[in-house]
Write an enzyme that holds these catalytic residues in place. Structure first.
Site, PDB file in Angstrom:
ATOM      1  N   LYS A 125       0.841  -1.196   0.000  1.00 16.92           N
ATOM      2  CA  LYS A 125       0.000   0.000   0.000  1.00 16.92           C
ATOM      3  C   LYS A 125       0.888   1.263   0.000  1.00 16.92           C
ATOM      4  O   LYS A 125       2.106   1.173   0.210  1.00 16.92           O
ATOM      5  CB  LYS A 125      -0.909  -0.030   1.224  1.00 16.92           C
ATOM      6  CG  LYS A 125      -1.886  -1.225   1.244  1.00 16.92           C
ATOM      7  CD  LYS A 125      -2.813  -1.100   2.453  1.00 16.92           C
ATOM      8  CE  LYS A 125      -3.587  -2.370   2.707  1.00 16.92           C
ATOM      9  NZ  LYS A 125      -4.462  -2.238   3.895  1.00 16.92           N
TER      10      LYS A 125
ATOM     11  N   TYR B 256     -12.148  -2.626  -2.349  1.00 22.26           N
ATOM     12  CA  TYR B 256     -12.613  -2.596  -0.955  1.00 22.26           C
ATOM     13  C   TYR B 256     -14.141  -2.538  -0.842  1.00 22.26           C
ATOM     14  O   TYR B 256     -14.663  -2.110   0.201  1.00 22.26           O
ATOM     15  CB  TYR B 256     -11.971  -1.419  -0.213  1.00 22.26           C
ATOM     16  CG  TYR B 256     -10.527  -1.681   0.185  1.00 22.26           C
ATOM     17  CD1 TYR B 256     -10.194  -2.764   1.006  1.00 22.26           C
ATOM     18  CD2 TYR B 256      -9.492  -0.845  -0.240  1.00 22.26           C
ATOM     19  CE1 TYR B 256      -8.878  -3.011   1.383  1.00 22.26           C
ATOM     20  CE2 TYR B 256      -8.168  -1.091   0.134  1.00 22.26           C
ATOM     21  CZ  TYR B 256      -7.872  -2.173   0.949  1.00 22.26           C
ATOM     22  OH  TYR B 256      -6.567  -2.406   1.323  1.00 22.26           O
TER      23      TYR B 256
ATOM     24  N   ASN C  14      -1.294  -0.127   7.345  1.00 17.38           N
ATOM     25  CA  ASN C  14      -0.683  -1.415   7.694  1.00 17.38           C
ATOM     26  C   ASN C  14       0.098  -2.033   6.532  1.00 17.38           C
ATOM     27  O   ASN C  14       0.364  -3.214   6.502  1.00 17.38           O
ATOM     28  CB  ASN C  14      -1.737  -2.378   8.248  1.00 17.38           C
ATOM     29  CG  ASN C  14      -2.857  -2.625   7.255  1.00 17.38           C
ATOM     30  OD1 ASN C  14      -2.759  -2.252   6.107  1.00 17.38           O
ATOM     31  ND2 ASN C  14      -3.915  -3.272   7.699  1.00 17.38           N
TER      32      ASN C  14
ATOM     33  N   HIS D 181      -1.605  -5.532   1.637  1.00 16.01           N
ATOM     34  CA  HIS D 181      -2.867  -6.257   1.490  1.00 16.01           C
ATOM     35  C   HIS D 181      -2.589  -7.677   0.992  1.00 16.01           C
ATOM     36  O   HIS D 181      -1.671  -7.890   0.205  1.00 16.01           O
ATOM     37  CB  HIS D 181      -3.773  -5.561   0.467  1.00 16.01           C
ATOM     38  CG  HIS D 181      -4.928  -6.422   0.045  1.00 16.01           C
ATOM     39  ND1 HIS D 181      -6.090  -6.502   0.776  1.00 16.01           N
ATOM     40  CD2 HIS D 181      -5.070  -7.298  -0.992  1.00 16.01           C
ATOM     41  CE1 HIS D 181      -6.903  -7.375   0.193  1.00 16.01           C
ATOM     42  NE2 HIS D 181      -6.316  -7.869  -0.879  1.00 16.01           N
TER      43      HIS D 181
ATOM     44  N   GLU E 266      -9.790 -10.329  -6.977  1.00 10.98           N
ATOM     45  CA  GLU E 266      -8.757  -9.292  -6.906  1.00 10.98           C
ATOM     46  C   GLU E 266      -7.708  -9.454  -8.014  1.00 10.98           C
ATOM     47  O   GLU E 266      -7.242  -8.468  -8.580  1.00 10.98           O
ATOM     48  CB  GLU E 266      -8.104  -9.310  -5.516  1.00 10.98           C
ATOM     49  CG  GLU E 266      -9.085  -8.834  -4.434  1.00 10.98           C
ATOM     50  CD  GLU E 266      -8.630  -9.134  -3.013  1.00 10.98           C
ATOM     51  OE1 GLU E 266      -7.516  -9.680  -2.821  1.00 10.98           O
ATOM     52  OE2 GLU E 266      -9.410  -8.834  -2.079  1.00 10.98           O
TER      53      GLU E 266
HETATM   54  P1  IDP Z   1      -7.052  -7.059   6.253  1.00 16.52           P
HETATM   55  O1  IDP Z   1      -6.299  -6.110   5.343  1.00 16.52           O
HETATM   56  O2  IDP Z   1      -6.200  -7.551   7.381  1.00 16.52           O
HETATM   57  O3  IDP Z   1      -7.748  -8.168   5.498  1.00 16.52           O
HETATM   58  P2  IDP Z   1      -9.707  -5.864   6.613  1.00 16.52           P
HETATM   59  O4  IDP Z   1     -10.514  -6.000   7.841  1.00 16.52           O
HETATM   60  O5  IDP Z   1     -10.146  -6.639   5.389  1.00 16.52           O
HETATM   61  O6  IDP Z   1      -8.186  -6.182   6.984  1.00 16.52           O
HETATM   62  O7  IDP Z   1      -9.671  -4.329   6.245  1.00 16.52           O
HETATM   63  C1  IDP Z   1      -9.139  -3.871   5.010  1.00 16.52           C
HETATM   64  C2  IDP Z   1      -8.256  -2.681   5.268  1.00 16.52           C
HETATM   65  O8  IDP Z   1      -9.038  -1.601   5.744  1.00 16.52           O
HETATM   66  C3  IDP Z   1      -7.186  -2.898   6.346  1.00 16.52           C
HETATM   67  O9  IDP Z   1      -6.026  -3.540   5.853  1.00 16.52           O
HETATM   68  C4  IDP Z   1      -6.927  -1.489   6.807  1.00 16.52           C
HETATM   69  O10 IDP Z   1      -6.028  -0.814   5.922  1.00 16.52           O
HETATM   70  C5  IDP Z   1      -8.303  -0.855   6.693  1.00 16.52           C
HETATM   71  N1  IDP Z   1      -9.019  -0.899   7.975  1.00 16.52           N
HETATM   72  C6  IDP Z   1      -9.639  -1.965   8.525  1.00 16.52           C
HETATM   73  N2  IDP Z   1     -10.192  -1.658   9.713  1.00 16.52           N
HETATM   74  C7  IDP Z   1      -9.926  -0.353   9.902  1.00 16.52           C
HETATM   75  C8  IDP Z   1     -10.243   0.563  10.958  1.00 16.52           C
HETATM   76  O11 IDP Z   1     -10.877   0.234  11.958  1.00 16.52           O
HETATM   77  N3  IDP Z   1      -9.774   1.848  10.811  1.00 16.52           N
HETATM   78  C9  IDP Z   1      -9.080   2.248   9.716  1.00 16.52           C
HETATM   79  N4  IDP Z   1      -8.752   1.432   8.696  1.00 16.52           N
HETATM   80  C10 IDP Z   1      -9.175   0.142   8.794  1.00 16.52           C
HETATM   81 MG    MG Z   2      -9.416  -8.163   4.191  1.00 19.67          MG
END
Ligand code: IDP
Ligand code: MG
Length: 148
Positions: A9, A49, A112, A115, A126
């Site tokens: 990312k 997303y 983070n 992805h 995807e």
């Molecule tokens: P993942 O990437 O570990 O699969 P997901 O729950 O699918 O996590 O969420 C997708 C992305 O959305 C996350 O990687 C993160 O960048 C963002 N995200 C998820 N939850 C939050 C939140 O509570 N606050 C801000 N960003 C979030």
């Molecule tokens: Mg996810």
């Protein structure tokens, strides 16, 4: 054999972590079958997303992921989807264990760095979204040293 979609990312690119992240997948023994960089359009980011469209963090997530270059990758191997998710670690970097990418480099849940597809259906969706041109087919001669 599975193929999974993995993406560095914008925060990972900005922080200079592209090489470190690619290296972990490479050294693990996964086979690189797709690689490119782009600044994602809002359209592709929203499609990627879409499952989170109703979440409060969605607008910020779209703004973040379209803010600069991302590195799009396709990695193949036995159980590649779960292998990649295990290398990546849990969503929140503060809780992700050391040894995972998010555990070693991240302090946030939104920023983070990386992805990874979470299931065969999402991987297929995807990969089709980010690699409409398809991925590479090639013979990794060293693969015989990764699988018995
Ligand atoms: P993942 O990437 O570990 O699969 P997901 O729950 O699918 O996590 O969420 C997708 C992305 O959305 C996350 O990687 C993160 O960048 C963002 N995200 C998820 N939850 C939050 C939140 O509570 N606050 C801000 N960003 C979030
Ligand atoms: Mg996810």
């Amino acid at each position: 054999m599975e193929t999974t979609y993995v993406m560095v990312k914008p925060d990972g690119v900005q922080r200079g972590l592209i090489g470190e992240i690619i290296g972990r997948f490479e050294q693990k023994g996964l086979k690189l079958v797709g690689l490119k960089a782009m600044v994602p359009s809002e359209e592709i980011a929203r499609a990627h997303y879409a499952v989170h469209a109703e979440r409060p963090f969605f607008p910020g997530l779209i703004k973040f992921v379209t803010s600069g270059p991302v590195v799009c990758m396709a990695w193949a191997g036995r159980d590649a989807i779960s292998v990649a998710r295990n290398l990546i670690g849990p969503t929140n970097g503060r809780e992700a264990p050391p040894g995972t990418i998010r555990g070693d480099y991240g302090m946030d849940i939104g920023y983070n760095m990386i992805h990874g597809s979470d299931a065969p259906e999402t991987a297929e969706f995807e990969l089709g979204l980010w690699f409409p041109e398809g991925v590479m087919e090639w013979d990794q001669t060293i693969s015989k040293w990764f699988y018995e």
